[in-house]
Design a protein around this motif. Structure first.
Motif, PDB file in Angstrom:
ATOM      1  N   VAL A 173      -7.199  -0.157  24.356  1.00 25.54           N
ATOM      2  CA  VAL A 173      -6.316   0.905  23.856  1.00 25.54           C
ATOM      3  C   VAL A 173      -7.077   2.224  23.779  1.00 25.54           C
ATOM      4  O   VAL A 173      -6.581   3.275  24.197  1.00 25.54           O
ATOM      5  CB  VAL A 173      -5.734   0.510  22.477  1.00 25.54           C
ATOM      6  CG1 VAL A 173      -5.041   1.699  21.829  1.00 25.54           C
ATOM      7  CG2 VAL A 173      -4.754  -0.646  22.638  1.00 25.54           C
ATOM      8  N   VAL A 174      -8.337   2.163  23.285  1.00 24.19           N
ATOM      9  CA  VAL A 174      -9.153   3.376  23.212  1.00 24.19           C
ATOM     10  C   VAL A 174      -9.345   3.968  24.609  1.00 24.19           C
ATOM     11  O   VAL A 174      -9.197   5.173  24.833  1.00 24.19           O
ATOM     12  CB  VAL A 174     -10.523   3.063  22.571  1.00 24.19           C
ATOM     13  CG1 VAL A 174     -11.480   4.236  22.738  1.00 24.19           C
ATOM     14  CG2 VAL A 174     -10.357   2.728  21.101  1.00 24.19           C
ATOM     15  N   LEU A 175      -9.640   3.078  25.586  1.00 26.37           N
ATOM     16  CA  LEU A 175      -9.864   3.515  26.960  1.00 26.37           C
ATOM     17  C   LEU A 175      -8.625   4.182  27.539  1.00 26.37           C
ATOM     18  O   LEU A 175      -8.698   5.213  28.199  1.00 26.37           O
ATOM     19  CB  LEU A 175     -10.242   2.294  27.807  1.00 26.37           C
ATOM     20  CG  LEU A 175     -11.257   2.533  28.910  1.00 26.37           C
ATOM     21  CD1 LEU A 175     -12.524   3.136  28.350  1.00 26.37           C
ATOM     22  CD2 LEU A 175     -11.560   1.234  29.628  1.00 26.37           C
ATOM     23  N   ILE A 176      -7.452   3.576  27.261  1.00 30.26           N
ATOM     24  CA  ILE A 176      -6.187   4.159  27.728  1.00 30.26           C
ATOM     25  C   ILE A 176      -6.057   5.582  27.171  1.00 30.26           C
ATOM     26  O   ILE A 176      -5.694   6.514  27.889  1.00 30.26           O
ATOM     27  CB  ILE A 176      -4.995   3.307  27.238  1.00 30.26           C
ATOM     28  CG1 ILE A 176      -4.977   1.964  27.974  1.00 30.26           C
ATOM     29  CG2 ILE A 176      -3.681   4.045  27.429  1.00 30.26           C
ATOM     30  CD1 ILE A 176      -4.272   1.962  29.285  1.00 30.26           C
ATOM     31  N   GLY A 177      -6.403   5.730  25.883  1.00 34.71           N
ATOM     32  CA  GLY A 177      -6.334   7.049  25.252  1.00 34.71           C
ATOM     33  C   GLY A 177      -7.237   8.042  25.954  1.00 34.71           C
ATOM     34  O   GLY A 177      -6.827   9.157  26.269  1.00 34.71           O
ATOM     35  N   VAL A 178      -8.482   7.605  26.244  1.00 37.64           N
ATOM     36  CA  VAL A 178      -9.444   8.487  26.924  1.00 37.64           C
ATOM     37  C   VAL A 178      -8.907   8.903  28.286  1.00 37.64           C
ATOM     38  O   VAL A 178      -8.928  10.076  28.659  1.00 37.64           O
ATOM     39  CB  VAL A 178     -10.811   7.777  27.069  1.00 37.64           C
ATOM     40  CG1 VAL A 178     -11.730   8.566  27.988  1.00 37.64           C
ATOM     41  CG2 VAL A 178     -11.456   7.585  25.710  1.00 37.64           C
ATOM     42  N   PHE A 179      -8.380   7.919  29.039  1.00 34.03           N
ATOM     43  CA  PHE A 179      -7.857   8.234  30.365  1.00 34.03           C
ATOM     44  C   PHE A 179      -6.669   9.174  30.274  1.00 34.03           C
ATOM     45  O   PHE A 179      -6.525  10.097  31.071  1.00 34.03           O
ATOM     46  CB  PHE A 179      -7.426   6.947  31.088  1.00 34.03           C
ATOM     47  CG  PHE A 179      -8.585   6.098  31.527  1.00 34.03           C
ATOM     48  CD1 PHE A 179      -9.824   6.667  31.759  1.00 34.03           C
ATOM     49  CD2 PHE A 179      -8.436   4.741  31.701  1.00 34.03           C
ATOM     50  CE1 PHE A 179     -10.898   5.896  32.158  1.00 34.03           C
ATOM     51  CE2 PHE A 179      -9.500   3.952  32.103  1.00 34.03           C
ATOM     52  CZ  PHE A 179     -10.728   4.532  32.328  1.00 34.03           C
ATOM     53  N   PHE A 180      -5.815   8.935  29.280  1.00 35.08           N
ATOM     54  CA  PHE A 180      -4.614   9.751  29.144  1.00 35.08           C
ATOM     55  C   PHE A 180      -4.986  11.209  28.907  1.00 35.08           C
ATOM     56  O   PHE A 180      -4.441  12.117  29.525  1.00 35.08           O
ATOM     57  CB  PHE A 180      -3.764   9.220  27.984  1.00 35.08           C
ATOM     58  CG  PHE A 180      -2.401   9.852  27.908  1.00 35.08           C
ATOM     59  CD1 PHE A 180      -1.416   9.486  28.808  1.00 35.08           C
ATOM     60  CD2 PHE A 180      -2.132  10.815  26.961  1.00 35.08           C
ATOM     61  CE1 PHE A 180      -0.166  10.071  28.756  1.00 35.08           C
ATOM     62  CE2 PHE A 180      -0.883  11.405  26.896  1.00 35.08           C
ATOM     63  CZ  PHE A 180       0.093  11.024  27.803  1.00 35.08           C
ATOM     64  N   VAL A 181      -5.974  11.416  28.029  1.00 36.06           N
ATOM     65  CA  VAL A 181      -6.420  12.786  27.745  1.00 36.06           C
ATOM     66  C   VAL A 181      -7.079  13.385  28.981  1.00 36.06           C
ATOM     67  O   VAL A 181      -6.816  14.530  29.358  1.00 36.06           O
ATOM     68  CB  VAL A 181      -7.393  12.791  26.544  1.00 36.06           C
ATOM     69  CG1 VAL A 181      -8.027  14.164  26.370  1.00 36.06           C
ATOM     70  CG2 VAL A 181      -6.658  12.385  25.278  1.00 36.06           C
ATOM     71  N   SER A 182      -7.929  12.580  29.662  1.00 39.54           N
ATOM     72  CA  SER A 182      -8.662  13.093  30.819  1.00 39.54           C
ATOM     73  C   SER A 182      -7.733  13.470  31.963  1.00 39.54           C
ATOM     74  O   SER A 182      -8.000  14.408  32.699  1.00 39.54           O
ATOM     75  CB  SER A 182      -9.663  12.049  31.323  1.00 39.54           C
ATOM     76  OG  SER A 182     -10.441  11.589  30.261  1.00 39.54           O
ATOM     77  N   LEU A 183      -6.638  12.741  32.107  1.00 43.57           N
ATOM     78  CA  LEU A 183      -5.697  13.012  33.196  1.00 43.57           C
ATOM     79  C   LEU A 183      -5.099  14.398  33.073  1.00 43.57           C
ATOM     80  O   LEU A 183      -4.815  15.057  34.054  1.00 43.57           O
ATOM     81  CB  LEU A 183      -4.573  11.972  33.188  1.00 43.57           C
ATOM     82  CG  LEU A 183      -4.800  10.735  34.028  1.00 43.57           C
ATOM     83  CD1 LEU A 183      -3.614   9.806  33.895  1.00 43.57           C
ATOM     84  CD2 LEU A 183      -4.977  11.108  35.494  1.00 43.57           C
ATOM     85  N   GLN A 184      -4.895  14.831  31.821  1.00 39.64           N
ATOM     86  CA  GLN A 184      -4.242  16.112  31.613  1.00 39.64           C
ATOM     87  C   GLN A 184      -5.243  17.260  31.630  1.00 39.64           C
ATOM     88  O   GLN A 184      -4.866  18.418  31.609  1.00 39.64           O
ATOM     89  CB  GLN A 184      -3.515  16.108  30.273  1.00 39.64           C
ATOM     90  CG  GLN A 184      -2.855  14.781  30.005  1.00 39.64           C
ATOM     91  CD  GLN A 184      -1.524  14.926  29.350  1.00 39.64           C
ATOM     92  OE1 GLN A 184      -1.313  15.810  28.539  1.00 39.64           O
ATOM     93  NE2 GLN A 184      -0.615  14.062  29.702  1.00 39.64           N
TER      94      GLN A 184
END
Lengths: 177, 164
Positions: free
Chosen positions: A14-25
């Motif tokens: 879940v933490v990783l998903i959060g990191v990726f989500f922020v990085s994508l934007q």
């Protein structure tokens, strides 16, 4: 306790998903400027407009102002140009730096599309732009009353950029002593 | 077939790595040029961010290559020439990042993940080993003995427990 241990991979995921989500934007081309809070490095450039005085770092400061990097070869600068014209009409002081460009070509832009600049200098070799840490055109620096760089905007200034970021900052800078 | 393989091998052997450096950028002194070349391989191009300026054809990368050569020709050390660029573009341009407080995660993050994995594996394997399995309690022992007492072999050879 044991059940919690089993949940660790899920939590990490879940933490990783959060990191990726922020990085994508996040736009990776938006690099922090090394000049924030520092005075603009010294430069003295020849004019773009024939017969005009040139443009030097001593011309910066006194009031909050914009330093806009443009070039005749830069397509996004054409898109940005009407915005600069609008800001000039609204009384914003904008100085121009014609980056890695022939002065005649840089002047052609001002003749064809209008001239939003108070002072404008030609940086044919691109060295002043490199001193400013410019990675492309257009780029715009917000300069405070003391002549220090306070903000760097990469790319064309959109109406949203102006309304949400740059204008509020310039109003704050205007209120500074 | 053999001939094709030979030709392919020969052509591959002949073609060196293609660098973006133009002959007119190079320094006359081969020693200085070699230093400039090595240094520019460590500098990230800010336009095409996953290339070094040595590989990039971007105009800005060319300018930075020329600046590195100018600095080195003027007597700068490699560190001084690199500092000239990092003072303008930040340590982001260093493909080989320096060890600093804000780059610790970059340097030791992978090691931390490896350690975490090692600890996890150790805990898992230890939990699985047979000597760690809990011994039967007195009640369980009695239950087992009771079960075994009633264990009978049926005529078809299968074992089963008779009730009671």
């Amino acid at each position: 306790m044991k059940r919690l241990l089993f949940l660790t991979p899920v939590a990490l995921f879940v933490v990783l998903i959060g990191v990726f989500f922020v990085s994508l934007q996040r736009d990776p081309s938006l690099l922090p400027s090394m000049l924030i809070g520092k005075p603009v490095p010294a430069f003295n450039l020849p004019p773009v407009r024939p017969g005009d005085q040139g443009f030097a770092n001593a011309d910066l400061g006194g009031e909050p102002m914009l330093l806009n990097i443009y070039a005749s070869w830069c397509a996004a600068c054409r898109i940005e140009h009407p915005m600069l014209m609008r800001l000039r009409r609204e009384g914003v002081t904008i100085h121009g730096l014609d980056w890695k460009d022939e002065p005649e070509a840089g002047f052609g832009v001002l003749q064809n599309q209008g001239d939003p600049y108070a002072r404008v200098g030609n940086d044919r070799s691109g060295r002043v732009g490199i001193d400013l840490g410019v990675s492309g055109a257009p780029e715009t620096f917000v300069i405070d009353k003391a002549g220090k760089v306070r903000y760097r905007h990469v790319g064309a200034i959109s109406i949203e950029d102006w309304d949400q970021k740059i204008r509020p900052l310039m109003e704050r800078l205007k209120a500074e002593l | 077939m053999k001939r094709i393989l030979l030709i392919t091998a020969a052509v591959t052997a002949l073609s060196g790595t293609a660098w973006a450096v133009e002959p007119d950028e190079m320094l006359a002194d081969p020693k200085l040029e070699a230093r400039a070349h090595d240094l520019s391989r460590e500098v990230r191009c800010v336009v095409c961010q996953n290339q070094s300026i040595d590989d990039s054809d971007a105009a800005l990368a060319r300018d930075l290559r020329i600046i590195i050569r100018e600095r080195i020709a003027a007597g700068d050390s490699d560190d001084q020439a690199l500092a000239f660029l990092t003072s303008r573009y930040g340590s982001f341009v260093q493909l080989n990042p320096p060890m600093r407080a804000d780059t610790l995660a970059l340097w030791f993050g992978p090691l931390a993940v490896l350690l975490l994995g090692a600890v996890g594996t150790f805990v898992y394997i230890r939990g699985r080993s047979p000597d760690k399995a809990a011994a039967l309690s007195a009640v369980e022992e009695a239950e087992l003995a009771d079960l075994l007492k009633h264990d009978v072999v049926k005529s078809d050879g299968t074992k089963r427990n008779e009730a009671g």
